[in-house]
Scaffold this active site. Structure first.
Site: not given
Ligand code: NDP
Length: 294
Positions: A121, A54, A98
Site C-alpha cells: 500500500d 483484491k 484494509q
C-alpha cells in the site's frame, strides 16, 4: 471540442495482462509465485467487497492470495500478531490491511508494524521517505495509476505544469512526488490555497484528489489539459438512489480539456491493478531478482 476519454478499463486490463505475463515468467524461470495477504478487521460491507475483489484479481493474475479476517472486536495485539506472522512468512510478499480499521485499533501502529519490503500500500513512512528521496521502495497504488494514465496521453511529462489538488498521504502527496520524479513542475493545492480556480488553470496536468463532488469546474481547466479525477463520491439521484461521481464536473471538463478520466471507470480501476504490480515488485526484490518489466 470534446476531450479524449482515458478509459480505466482498457488501461487497467493492459496492466493486469502485463502482470499475469510477468507472474508466469517468474514461476517458469525462477519457481517464484508472488503472494498477497489482505487483512480485514471487522465486517464493514464496502471493505468486504474491496477485499474480495483484491483476492479475485490476485488469483486471476496467477498469484497466491491469502485472506485474514478478524472480528470487529479484535484487539490491537491480535492485529499486530497477524502482521508479525505475515512479515515472517516467505510465501507472502505483500501485506495490505484494509482501512479503515475499527476505532480500538491505532491505524498508524498497524502501518508501522508492516515490514516496509512488504508494504504494497506504500503507506509506511519508510516507503514515503524512499519515494521522496529517490530510493527504491513501494509507492501507493492509486498514485501509480494516476501516473500511468497521464503517460497514456503524454510521451514525457518533463517541463509540464502539474497541479495536484489534495495533499493526503494516500494520494495527493505521493502523486506530487511521482510527477516531480518525471520532471513536471508541481504545485500542490489544498483547502487553504488562495484562488484555486486560477491555480488549476495553470495546469497542463490537473489531478483532483479532494472528495468533493464536481468541485473542479470547466472554467478552472486550461484548454487541452489532461485531467485525472481521483475522487469517488456517492451522491443521491432524483429517483432516490445514488451514483458515483468524481471531484471534477465531468461534462464541463470534457468540453474544455484534452483528456479526462471518468468516474466510475477511471482511476479507481487502476488501484487494484497496481496493487498486483507492487506485489510482483516486492516478490522480485525479496528473491533478489531485477525489478519486473511492467
Ligand atoms: P483526504 O480527505 O485524506 O484528503 C482530501 C484533501 O483535499 C485534503 O488535502 C484537503 O485539504 C483537500 N481539500 C478538501 N477540501 C478542499 C477544497 N475545498 N479545496 C481544495 N482542497 C480541498 O482524501 P483522500 O486523498 O484519501 O481521497 C480524496 C478522494 O479520492 C476521495 O474522494 C476518495 O474517495 C478518493 N480516493 C479514490 C481512490 C481510488 O482508487 N480512485 C483511492 C483513494 C481515494 P487539507 O489538507 O487542507 O484539509
Amino acid at each position: 471540442m470534446t476531450a479524449r476519454l482515458i478509459d480505466g478499463k482498457v488501461a487497467s486490463e493492459a496492466v493486469r495482462t502485463a502482470v499475469a505475463a510477468e507472474v508466469a515468467r517468474l514461476e517458469a524461470d525462477h519457481g517464484l509465485v508472488p503472494g498477497l495477504a489482505v487483512v480485514l478487521v471487522g465486517d464493514d460491507p464496502a471493505s468486504a467487497v474491496y477485499v474480495r475483489n483484491k483476492g479475485k484479481a490476485t488469483a486471476a493474475a496467477g498469484m497466491r492470495s491469502f485472506e485474514h479476517r478478524l472480528p470487529a472486536t479484535a484487539s490491537q495485539a491480535e492485529v499486530l500478531d497477524v502482521i508479525a506472522r505475515l512479515n515472517a512468512d516467505p510465501a507472502v510478499h505483500g501485506i495490505l490491511v484494509q482501512l479503515p480499521v475499527p476505532k480500538q485499533i491505532d491505524s498508524l501502529a498497524v502501518i508501522l508494524a508492516i515490514d516496509p519490503r512488504k508494504d504494497v500500500d506504500g503507506l509506511h513512512p519508510m516507503s514515503a521517505g524512499a519515494l521522496m528521496t529517490g530510493l527504491p521502495g513501494l509507492v501507493p497504488c492509486t498514485p501509480l495509476g494516476c501516473l500511468y494514465m497521464a503517460k497514456t496521453v503524454h510521451a514525457t511529462l518533463a517541463g509540464l505544469d502539474a497541479v495536484v489538488v489534495g495533499r493526503s498521504n494516500l494520494v495527493g502527496k505521493p502523486v506530487a512526488q511521482l510527477l516531480l520524479r518525471e520532471n513536471a513542475t508541481v504545485t500542490m493545492a489544498h483547502s487553504k490555497t488562495r484562488d484555486l480556480p486560477a491555480v488549476c488553470r495553470r495546469a497542463d496536468i490537473l489531478v483532483a484528489a479532494v472528495g468533493k463532488p464536481g468541485m473542479i469546474r470547466g472554467d478552472w481547466i486550461k484548454p487541452g489539459a489532461t485531467v485525472i479525477d481521483v475522487g469517488i463520491n456517492r451522491v443521491p439521484t432524483q429517483d432516490g438512489k445514488s451514483r458515483l461521481v468524481g471531484d471534477v464536473a465531468f461534462d464541463e471538463a470534457m468540453a474544455v480539456a484534452g483528456a479526462v478520466t471518468p468516474v466510475p471507470g477511471g482511476v479507481g480501476l487502476m488501484t487494484v491493478a497496481f496493487l498486483l504490480v507492487n506485489t510482483v515488485r516486492a516478490a522480485c526484490a525479496a528473491a533478489g531478482l531485477p525489478a519486473p518489466r511492467i
